[in-house]
Design a protein around this motif. Structure first.
Motif, PDB file in Angstrom:
ATOM      1  N   HIS A  93      20.909 141.159  50.125  1.00 60.10           N
ATOM      2  CA  HIS A  93      21.530 141.234  48.800  1.00 60.10           C
ATOM      3  C   HIS A  93      20.548 141.773  47.764  1.00 60.10           C
ATOM      4  O   HIS A  93      20.894 142.652  46.953  1.00 60.10           O
ATOM      5  N   PHE A  94      19.309 141.273  47.778  1.00 55.08           N
ATOM      6  CA  PHE A  94      18.335 141.703  46.777  1.00 55.08           C
ATOM      7  C   PHE A  94      17.749 143.080  47.082  1.00 55.08           C
ATOM      8  O   PHE A  94      17.351 143.798  46.162  1.00 55.08           O
ATOM      9  N   VAL A  95      17.685 143.446  48.343  1.00 54.65           N
ATOM     10  CA  VAL A  95      17.206 144.786  48.685  1.00 54.65           C
ATOM     11  C   VAL A  95      18.270 145.829  48.347  1.00 54.65           C
ATOM     12  O   VAL A  95      18.003 146.821  47.657  1.00 54.65           O
ATOM     13  N   LEU A  96      19.481 145.611  48.831  1.00 57.88           N
ATOM     14  CA  LEU A  96      20.548 146.587  48.626  1.00 57.88           C
ATOM     15  C   LEU A  96      21.045 146.616  47.187  1.00 57.88           C
ATOM     16  O   LEU A  96      21.441 147.668  46.676  1.00 57.88           O
ATOM     17  N   GLY A  97      21.012 145.472  46.528  1.00 57.61           N
ATOM     18  CA  GLY A  97      21.557 145.390  45.182  1.00 57.61           C
ATOM     19  C   GLY A  97      20.562 145.656  44.074  1.00 57.61           C
ATOM     20  O   GLY A  97      20.960 145.979  42.949  1.00 57.61           O
ATOM     21  N   ALA A  98      19.260 145.521  44.357  1.00 56.02           N
ATOM     22  CA  ALA A  98      18.255 145.716  43.301  1.00 56.02           C
ATOM     23  C   ALA A  98      17.106 146.615  43.722  1.00 56.02           C
ATOM     24  O   ALA A  98      16.340 147.066  42.872  1.00 56.02           O
ATOM     25  N   GLY A  99      16.938 146.862  45.030  1.00 56.19           N
ATOM     26  CA  GLY A  99      15.881 147.760  45.485  1.00 56.19           C
ATOM     27  C   GLY A  99      14.497 147.164  45.462  1.00 56.19           C
ATOM     28  O   GLY A  99      13.503 147.891  45.311  1.00 56.19           O
ATOM     29  N   VAL A 100      14.381 145.838  45.630  1.00 57.69           N
ATOM     30  CA  VAL A 100      13.058 145.209  45.594  1.00 57.69           C
ATOM     31  C   VAL A 100      12.219 145.640  46.794  1.00 57.69           C
ATOM     32  O   VAL A 100      12.739 146.009  47.844  1.00 57.69           O
ATOM     33  N   ASP A 101      10.894 145.567  46.611  1.00 58.06           N
ATOM     34  CA  ASP A 101       9.968 145.972  47.669  1.00 58.06           C
ATOM     35  C   ASP A 101       9.893 144.973  48.804  1.00 58.06           C
ATOM     36  O   ASP A 101       9.610 145.337  49.946  1.00 58.06           O
ATOM     37  N   GLY A 102      10.073 143.698  48.487  1.00 62.30           N
ATOM     38  CA  GLY A 102       9.947 142.694  49.525  1.00 62.30           C
ATOM     39  C   GLY A 102       9.981 141.294  48.974  1.00 62.30           C
ATOM     40  O   GLY A 102      10.438 141.055  47.842  1.00 62.30           O
ATOM     41  N   PHE A 103       9.436 140.356  49.769  1.00 62.85           N
ATOM     42  CA  PHE A 103       9.610 138.939  49.462  1.00 62.85           C
ATOM     43  C   PHE A 103       8.362 138.142  49.826  1.00 62.85           C
ATOM     44  O   PHE A 103       7.654 138.459  50.781  1.00 62.85           O
ATOM     45  N   ARG A 104       8.127 137.092  49.043  1.00 61.75           N
ATOM     46  CA  ARG A 104       7.145 136.073  49.379  1.00 61.75           C
ATOM     47  C   ARG A 104       7.919 134.801  49.657  1.00 61.75           C
ATOM     48  O   ARG A 104       8.819 134.426  48.900  1.00 61.75           O
ATOM     49  N   PHE A 105       7.605 134.109  50.765  1.00 60.74           N
ATOM     50  CA  PHE A 105       8.368 132.941  51.194  1.00 60.74           C
ATOM     51  C   PHE A 105       7.552 131.670  50.967  1.00 60.74           C
ATOM     52  O   PHE A 105       6.480 131.486  51.556  1.00 60.74           O
ATOM     53  N   ASP A 106       8.076 130.805  50.135  1.00 61.80           N
ATOM     54  CA  ASP A 106       7.454 129.522  49.834  1.00 61.80           C
ATOM     55  C   ASP A 106       7.524 128.612  51.063  1.00 61.80           C
ATOM     56  O   ASP A 106       8.565 128.520  51.715  1.00 61.80           O
ATOM     57  N   LEU A 107       6.399 127.926  51.383  1.00 62.25           N
ATOM     58  CA  LEU A 107       6.339 127.032  52.547  1.00 62.25           C
ATOM     59  C   LEU A 107       6.993 127.685  53.768  1.00 62.25           C
ATOM     60  O   LEU A 107       7.906 127.135  54.397  1.00 62.25           O
ATOM     61  N   ALA A 108       6.486 128.853  54.117  1.00 58.91           N
ATOM     62  CA  ALA A 108       7.146 129.693  55.123  1.00 58.91           C
ATOM     63  C   ALA A 108       7.216 129.108  56.530  1.00 58.91           C
ATOM     64  O   ALA A 108       8.095 129.522  57.299  1.00 58.91           O
ATOM     65  N   PRO A 109       6.340 128.185  56.957  1.00 64.86           N
ATOM     66  CA  PRO A 109       6.532 127.641  58.304  1.00 64.86           C
ATOM     67  C   PRO A 109       7.908 127.035  58.539  1.00 64.86           C
ATOM     68  O   PRO A 109       8.387 127.001  59.678  1.00 64.86           O
ATOM     69  N   VAL A 110       8.577 126.583  57.466  1.00 66.83           N
ATOM     70  CA  VAL A 110       9.922 126.030  57.626  1.00 66.83           C
ATOM     71  C   VAL A 110      10.877 127.079  58.191  1.00 66.83           C
ATOM     72  O   VAL A 110      11.794 126.755  58.957  1.00 66.83           O
ATOM     73  N   LEU A 111      10.641 128.346  57.866  1.00 62.60           N
ATOM     74  CA  LEU A 111      11.487 129.415  58.410  1.00 62.60           C
ATOM     75  C   LEU A 111      11.379 129.498  59.928  1.00 62.60           C
ATOM     76  O   LEU A 111      12.300 129.983  60.594  1.00 62.60           O
TER      77      LEU A 111
END
Length: 659
Positions: free
Chosen positions: A313-331
């Protein structure tokens, strides 16, 4: 047409109406609640039809863009069994893309049987707009600038008052000019999706100013982004036109529904048993690997799809470069613990839209096996707290830190060369939103969090900080100058390190939080950047070292050094470091000699970065360069030729080029 584009979740707008879809396995019945344009008056409650796969679906003829809606879920209320169905609770659609108002905490949001219709934001039907997708501007090795949106611009004198504290303010010409001056490659926006205050804050007169307590993963918070996706899309485009990428800091590890005494806002009311992790054999007890009261079950197929759809949604709708994931081990967590190549992390990297985006992991949580630095799958970049602590301890004067400093400068190959990797994935930083500001790091030996209302019990106790003789603010010019010198040395060290680097907004100018190292609840002057009080000398120094980082290719490259002429470690004598010197506890000097391409002259040159953490000036002997002579690099430009030795001032790092 509807049959070919059926919603997996959320609301899809068609010419003749809107299709709604909600997933819940354990619910008995779901009702769609429609509201008028104010979001205050309920117009209808419509039952949704259950289909195979636990999707509940309804098409409403004649409904238009902007329609307001919510959800009610009925079923068994048995919290001891993990079931929290309460039809009195109006719920936000997990796929909501826009809300008509921000969340406000109220105790009634967590009381069974209390109707919350008038307390809850309403989701709004939106029309998706897609951008022309381009490759990310940010490349590993670049400079990330961490920004808390409201604190960054709320006091900016040039930004119109109507824009201050919003995403739109980031595109103001004065803000962009500052970002370009200090060489920012990408801004990393702290959470801008809809969040709610923790329940203990309102009675204290405090509010969450960071946003790390989300409810809706896609919906932008109206306080920060009143113009919704159009505002974000426009800001991304304007920053991109100036060569600056945008990275979104997203929180998928927990939600603001908190523990069993928390609120029922969305996922809990729809299917708590499916969407959150619970202790084995004890469905009434939530796993708390996040320290916030709950942990999202990111390995659940529906949650995984929600995460992927949110990112798309954020890539296609806004063209952002990427993401930082908070407490990423949960993913990557499953019932068996963290799995680096588990379903959700793999799905992120394999998705056709997300494959080229920049992905950054905060590689720790507080659960079992929660520290996973270096273990995320490539090409994930990872926040490197080892670099943070080792550089801090080096400049504080701790023993045995010369070797760790060199390791940090060289890209932390001890961590990131696992499994045959040949390049670093480190994001090096000295300070972040969580902890002391950079200025407070050299002005406070201890945390001072009394304003948070927890009697200074919250926040980290060990910050590897020092105060230069007096705790906190001081009128003494000599101490102020010592602190400024330490900040320059720290910033120089960060910008001379291999890997991506990150600086938090305001740290380039000496922003203070008055010693508060857990200021998430201070939505006030404690966290707001006071632009008029920033230190111009520090900003100029940051701009100088940022320019050096762009000029010399060695700093923006990510491959590990091979030791065959590309890097050499020397002592102040100009000779290679010996084992004895590496193992000297209080060794206070280090020289890093690099072979690099000078993008200004388009030639290969030798570059020396010289570190002196002692309280005395030190003379360094530099080996003869291959051509001409060594010159000192400074903010005012290249100096004249250096003699056989160069004097490095006390507690400083300097740069010399051999050309």
């Amino acid at each position: 047409m509807r049959a070919d584009n059926r919603a997996k979740g959320g609301a899809i707008l068609f010419e003749t109406g809107v299709e709604f879809a909600v997933w819940s396995q354990h619910v008995a019945e779901i009702q769609l609640c429609l509201f008028d344009e104010t979001g205050n008056k309920e117009l209808a409650r419509l039952p949704m039809a259950r289909e195979n796969g636990h999707v509940h679906r309804l098409f409403v003829d004649g409904l238009k863009e902007g329609a307001c809606y919510g959800i009610r879920a009925d079923g068994i209320y048995a919290p001891e069994n993990g079931l929290w169905f309460d039809p009195s609770k109006l719920l936000v659609d997990p796929y909501a893309k826009q809300l008509d108002r921000p969340f406000r905490h109220d105790p009634r949001l967590g009381i069974f049987g209390e109707d919350t219709q008038n307390l809850m934001p309403k989701a709004m039907v939106t029309r998706d707009t897609k951008v022309t997708l381009e490759k990310p501007l940010f490349k590993p090795g670049g400079f990330i600038y961490e920004v808390a949106v409201k604190p960054f611009t709320i006091l900016h004198p040039d930004v119109p008052e109507t824009q201050r504290g919003t995403v739109a303010a980031l595109a103001h010409p004065s803000v962009i000019a500052h970002l370009k001056r200090i060489g920012v490659d990408a801004v990393e926006l702290m959470p801008i999706t809809a969040w709610i205050d923790e329940r203990h804050l309102p009675p204290l007169g405090l509010a969450n100013g960071w946003g790390y307590n989300p409810v809706a993963f896609m919906a932008l918070d109206p306080r920060l982004v009143p113009g919704g996706m159009a505002e974000l899309r426009d800001t991304v485009a304007k920053l991109r036109a100036e060569g600056i990428g945008v990275i979104l800091d997203l929180v998928f590890n927990h939600t603001g529904e908190s523990d069993r005494y928390g609120t029922t806002l969305s996922l809990r009311g729809l299917d708590n048993l499916s969407f959150y992790r619970h202790l084995p054999g004890r469905p009434g007890e939530l796993v708390n690997d996040t320290g916030t009261g709950n942990t999202v079950a990111c390995d659940h197929p529906y949650v995984r799809q929600l995460i992927i759809d949110s990112l798309r949604h954020f890539v296609l709708g806004a063209g952002v470069d990427g993401f930082r994931f908070d407490l990423a081990p949960v993913l990557g967590r499953t019932a068996n613990g963290f799995e680096a190549h588990g379903g959700t992390l793999s799905a992120i990297l394999d998705d056709d839209v997300l494959a080229e985006r920049i992905m950054i992991a905060e590689p720790w949580d507080i659960g079992p096996g929660g520290y996973q630095l270096g273990n995320f799958p490539a090409p994930f970049l990872e926040w490197n707290d080892r670099v943070r602590d080792d550089i801090r301890c080096y400049w504080r004067g701790d023993d045995w830190k010369t070797g760790p400093l060199a390791t940090a400068l060289a890209g932390s190959s001890d961590i990131f060369s696992r499994n045959g990797a040949t390049a670093t994935r480190s994001v090096n930083f000295l300070a972040a939103h969580d902890g002391f500001t950079l200025k407070d790091l050299v002005a406070y030996s201890h945390k001072h969090n009394e304003a948070n209302g927890e009697e200074n019990r919250d926040g980290h106790n060990e910050n590897h900080s020092w105060n230069n003789g007096i705790e906190g603010e001081t009128p003494y010019p000599d101490i102020i100058e010592k602190r400024r010198g330490d900040l320059k040395a720290l910033i120089s060290t960060l910008f001379a390190s291999r890997g991506s680097i990150m600086l938090t907004a305001g740290d380039e100018g000496g922003r203070t939080q008055r010693g508060n190292n857990n200021a998430y609840c201070q939505d006030n002057e404690i966290t707001w950047v006071d632009w008029k009080a920033l230190d111009e000398e520090l900003i100029a120094h940051t701009a100088f070292v940022a320019a050096l980082r762009k000029r010399f290719s060695v700093f923006s490259e990510s491959g590990f050094f091979n030791g065959n002429g590309d890097i050499e470690w020397v002592s102040s004598s100009g000779k290679p470091m010996t084992v004895g010197k590496w193992e000297t506890a209080n060794f206070s000097t280090l020289g890093m000699l690099l072979t690099t391409r000078d993008r200004d002259s388009r030639r290969q040159v030798r570059l020396a970065v010289l570190f002196n953490r002692s309280n005395n000036a030190m003379d360094f002997v530099l080996p003869p360069p291959e051509t001409a002579a060594w010159r000192l690099l400074s903010a005012s430009g290249n100096s004249g030729k250096l003699g056989a030795a160069v004097t490095v001032p006390p507690r400083s790092a300097i740069f010399c080029v051999g050309n």
